[in-house]
Design a protein around this motif. Sequence first.
Motif, PDB file in Angstrom:
ATOM      1  N   TYR A 103      25.186   4.417 -11.684  1.00 21.50           N
ATOM      2  CA  TYR A 103      25.801   5.520 -12.434  1.00 21.50           C
ATOM      3  C   TYR A 103      25.642   6.844 -11.692  1.00 21.50           C
ATOM      4  CZ  TYR A 103      26.798   3.205 -16.949  1.00 21.50           C
ATOM      5  OH  TYR A 103      27.316   2.438 -17.958  1.00 21.50           O
ATOM      6  N   LEU A 104      24.489   7.067 -11.100  1.00 21.40           N
ATOM      7  CA  LEU A 104      24.263   8.320 -10.373  1.00 21.40           C
ATOM      8  C   LEU A 104      24.962   8.305  -9.023  1.00 21.40           C
ATOM      9  CD1 LEU A 104      20.508   8.908 -11.183  1.00 21.40           C
ATOM     10  CD2 LEU A 104      22.502   9.841 -12.322  1.00 21.40           C
ATOM     11  N   ILE A 105      24.896   7.182  -8.346  1.00 18.37           N
ATOM     12  CA  ILE A 105      25.524   7.054  -7.029  1.00 18.37           C
ATOM     13  C   ILE A 105      27.019   7.358  -7.115  1.00 18.37           C
ATOM     14  CG2 ILE A 105      26.174   5.392  -5.229  1.00 18.37           C
ATOM     15  CD1 ILE A 105      23.390   4.065  -5.748  1.00 18.37           C
ATOM     16  N   HIS A 106      27.674   6.907  -8.188  1.00  9.66           N
ATOM     17  CA  HIS A 106      29.121   7.059  -8.329  1.00  9.66           C
ATOM     18  C   HIS A 106      29.529   8.277  -9.159  1.00  9.66           C
ATOM     19  CE1 HIS A 106      29.833   3.276  -6.314  1.00  9.66           C
ATOM     20  NE2 HIS A 106      28.937   2.702  -7.086  1.00  9.66           N
ATOM     21  N   GLY A 107      28.568   9.108  -9.558  1.00  7.33           N
ATOM     22  CA  GLY A 107      28.889  10.336 -10.276  1.00  7.33           C
ATOM     23  C   GLY A 107      29.311  10.147 -11.716  1.00  7.33           C
ATOM     24  N   ALA A 108      28.947   9.018 -12.317  1.00  2.00           N
ATOM     25  CA  ALA A 108      29.310   8.761 -13.715  1.00  2.00           C
ATOM     26  C   ALA A 108      28.360   9.454 -14.682  1.00  2.00           C
ATOM     27  CB  ALA A 108      29.305   7.258 -13.989  1.00  2.00           C
ATOM     28  N   ARG A 109      27.117   9.610 -14.265  1.00  2.00           N
ATOM     29  CA  ARG A 109      26.083  10.205 -15.120  1.00  2.00           C
ATOM     30  C   ARG A 109      25.236  11.173 -14.300  1.00  2.00           C
ATOM     31  NH1 ARG A 109      24.951   6.500 -19.642  1.00  2.00           N
ATOM     32  NH2 ARG A 109      26.964   5.513 -20.012  1.00  2.00           N
ATOM     33  N   ARG A 110      24.501  11.997 -15.015  1.00  2.00           N
ATOM     34  CA  ARG A 110      23.532  12.927 -14.433  1.00  2.00           C
ATOM     35  C   ARG A 110      22.181  12.597 -15.050  1.00  2.00           C
ATOM     36  NH1 ARG A 110      22.149  17.936 -16.525  1.00  2.00           N
ATOM     37  NH2 ARG A 110      23.941  17.818 -17.900  1.00  2.00           N
ATOM     38  N   ALA A 111      21.119  12.603 -14.262  1.00  2.00           N
ATOM     39  CA  ALA A 111      19.794  12.223 -14.746  1.00  2.00           C
ATOM     40  C   ALA A 111      18.911  13.437 -14.995  1.00  2.00           C
ATOM     41  CB  ALA A 111      19.111  11.302 -13.743  1.00  2.00           C
ATOM     42  N   GLU A 112      18.158  13.347 -16.082  1.00  6.92           N
ATOM     43  CA  GLU A 112      17.118  14.320 -16.408  1.00  6.92           C
ATOM     44  C   GLU A 112      15.847  13.503 -16.628  1.00  6.92           C
ATOM     45  OE1 GLU A 112      16.131  17.016 -20.246  1.00  6.92           O
ATOM     46  OE2 GLU A 112      18.164  17.211 -19.466  1.00  6.92           O
ATOM     47  N   ILE A 113      14.802  13.770 -15.839  1.00  7.08           N
ATOM     48  CA  ILE A 113      13.589  12.953 -15.848  1.00  7.08           C
ATOM     49  C   ILE A 113      12.408  13.753 -16.399  1.00  7.08           C
ATOM     50  CG2 ILE A 113      11.984  11.604 -14.443  1.00  7.08           C
ATOM     51  CD1 ILE A 113      14.226  11.349 -12.348  1.00  7.08           C
ATOM     52  N   HIS A 114      11.658  13.104 -17.302  1.00 10.22           N
ATOM     53  CA  HIS A 114      10.455  13.707 -17.861  1.00 10.22           C
ATOM     54  C   HIS A 114       9.348  12.669 -17.921  1.00 10.22           C
ATOM     55  CE1 HIS A 114      12.655  17.246 -19.366  1.00 10.22           C
ATOM     56  NE2 HIS A 114      13.622  16.387 -19.595  1.00 10.22           N
ATOM     57  N   GLU A 115       8.145  13.048 -17.493  1.00  5.34           N
ATOM     58  CA  GLU A 115       7.017  12.147 -17.707  1.00  5.34           C
ATOM     59  C   GLU A 115       6.769  12.081 -19.205  1.00  5.34           C
ATOM     60  OE1 GLU A 115       2.528  11.109 -16.175  1.00  5.34           O
ATOM     61  OE2 GLU A 115       3.551  12.870 -15.360  1.00  5.34           O
ATOM     62  N   TRP A 116       6.531  10.865 -19.691  1.00  6.80           N
ATOM     63  CA  TRP A 116       6.438  10.618 -21.127  1.00  6.80           C
ATOM     64  C   TRP A 116       5.047  10.112 -21.465  1.00  6.80           C
ATOM     65  CZ3 TRP A 116       8.180   5.655 -23.849  1.00  6.80           C
ATOM     66  CH2 TRP A 116       8.268   5.840 -25.224  1.00  6.80           C
ATOM     67  N   GLU A 117       4.348  10.837 -22.316  1.00  6.24           N
ATOM     68  CA  GLU A 117       3.036  10.418 -22.785  1.00  6.24           C
ATOM     69  C   GLU A 117       3.240   9.689 -24.113  1.00  6.24           C
ATOM     70  OE1 GLU A 117       0.405  13.778 -22.774  1.00  6.24           O
ATOM     71  OE2 GLU A 117       0.686  14.089 -20.622  1.00  6.24           O
ATOM     72  N   MET A 118       3.475   8.408 -24.001  1.00  3.86           N
ATOM     73  CA  MET A 118       3.834   7.583 -25.146  1.00  3.86           C
ATOM     74  C   MET A 118       2.663   7.451 -26.119  1.00  3.86           C
ATOM     75  SD  MET A 118       5.282   3.666 -25.294  1.00  3.86           S
ATOM     76  CE  MET A 118       4.305   3.235 -23.893  1.00  3.86           C
ATOM     77  N   VAL A 119       2.976   7.562 -27.414  1.00  2.00           N
ATOM     78  CA  VAL A 119       2.034   7.308 -28.497  1.00  2.00           C
ATOM     79  C   VAL A 119       2.664   6.232 -29.366  1.00  2.00           C
ATOM     80  CG1 VAL A 119       0.846   8.277 -30.495  1.00  2.00           C
ATOM     81  CG2 VAL A 119       1.220   9.694 -28.443  1.00  2.00           C
ATOM     82  N   THR A 120       1.973   5.107 -29.526  1.00  2.00           N
ATOM     83  CA  THR A 120       2.531   4.026 -30.300  1.00  2.00           C
ATOM     84  C   THR A 120       1.430   3.108 -30.812  1.00  2.00           C
ATOM     85  OG1 THR A 120       4.105   2.176 -30.313  1.00  2.00           O
ATOM     86  CG2 THR A 120       2.903   2.553 -28.277  1.00  2.00           C
ATOM     87  N   ASN A 121       1.714   2.420 -31.897  1.00  2.00           N
ATOM     88  CA  ASN A 121       0.849   1.357 -32.389  1.00  2.00           C
ATOM     89  C   ASN A 121       1.454   0.003 -32.055  1.00  2.00           C
ATOM     90  OD1 ASN A 121      -1.067   3.054 -33.491  1.00  2.00           O
ATOM     91  ND2 ASN A 121      -0.001   3.207 -35.436  1.00  2.00           N
ATOM     92  N   ALA A 122       2.580   0.014 -31.380  1.00  2.00           N
ATOM     93  CA  ALA A 122       3.263  -1.230 -31.033  1.00  2.00           C
ATOM     94  C   ALA A 122       2.442  -2.009 -30.014  1.00  2.00           C
ATOM     95  CB  ALA A 122       4.643  -0.930 -30.450  1.00  2.00           C
ATOM     96  N   VAL A 123       2.563  -3.319 -30.067  1.00  2.00           N
ATOM     97  CA  VAL A 123       1.953  -4.159 -29.049  1.00  2.00           C
ATOM     98  C   VAL A 123       2.932  -4.234 -27.895  1.00  2.00           C
ATOM     99  CG1 VAL A 123       1.088  -6.462 -28.523  1.00  2.00           C
ATOM    100  CG2 VAL A 123       0.710  -5.475 -30.788  1.00  2.00           C
ATOM    101  N   LEU A 124       2.514  -3.726 -26.747  1.00  2.00           N
ATOM    102  CA  LEU A 124       3.408  -3.614 -25.611  1.00  2.00           C
ATOM    103  C   LEU A 124       3.155  -4.723 -24.612  1.00  2.00           C
ATOM    104  CD1 LEU A 124       3.043   0.221 -25.045  1.00  2.00           C
ATOM    105  CD2 LEU A 124       4.855  -0.968 -26.262  1.00  2.00           C
ATOM    106  N   PRO A 125       4.221  -5.132 -23.887  1.00  2.00           N
ATOM    107  CA  PRO A 125       4.025  -6.130 -22.837  1.00  2.00           C
ATOM    108  C   PRO A 125       3.171  -5.537 -21.719  1.00  2.00           C
ATOM    109  CG  PRO A 125       6.262  -5.258 -22.788  1.00  2.00           C
ATOM    110  CD  PRO A 125       5.591  -4.674 -23.988  1.00  2.00           C
TER     111      PRO A 125
END
Length: 92
Positions: A69-91
């Motif tokens: 998507y980025l290579i072909h100009g279909a989308r633009r990316a916005e990146i943020h480090e994410w400090e996830m908070v969850t009670n979910a059981v994650l893989p």
Amino acid sequence: MSYFAVFLKMVDPEKSAAHRPEHLAFLARLRDEGIVFASGRFSDGSGGLVIYKADSLEAAEKWVSKDPYLIHGARRAEIHEWEMVTNAVLPQ
């Protein structure tokens, strides 16, 4: 290991539709490799979100830059480090 939330903002809907299969294959490969934690599109058509697992912002940016998507100009990316908070059981 850190999580990085990548907003893929819509730039060109026609290019996005044309490159969707390539983008989805890219994400599937990275998901299988344990690099992509989760992904999905926004139901309002404004783009999507991909959560990457990486050791650094630079490592995440490297993976994001390879998204068709980025290579072909279909989308633009916005990146943020994410400090996830969850009670979910994650893989692991």
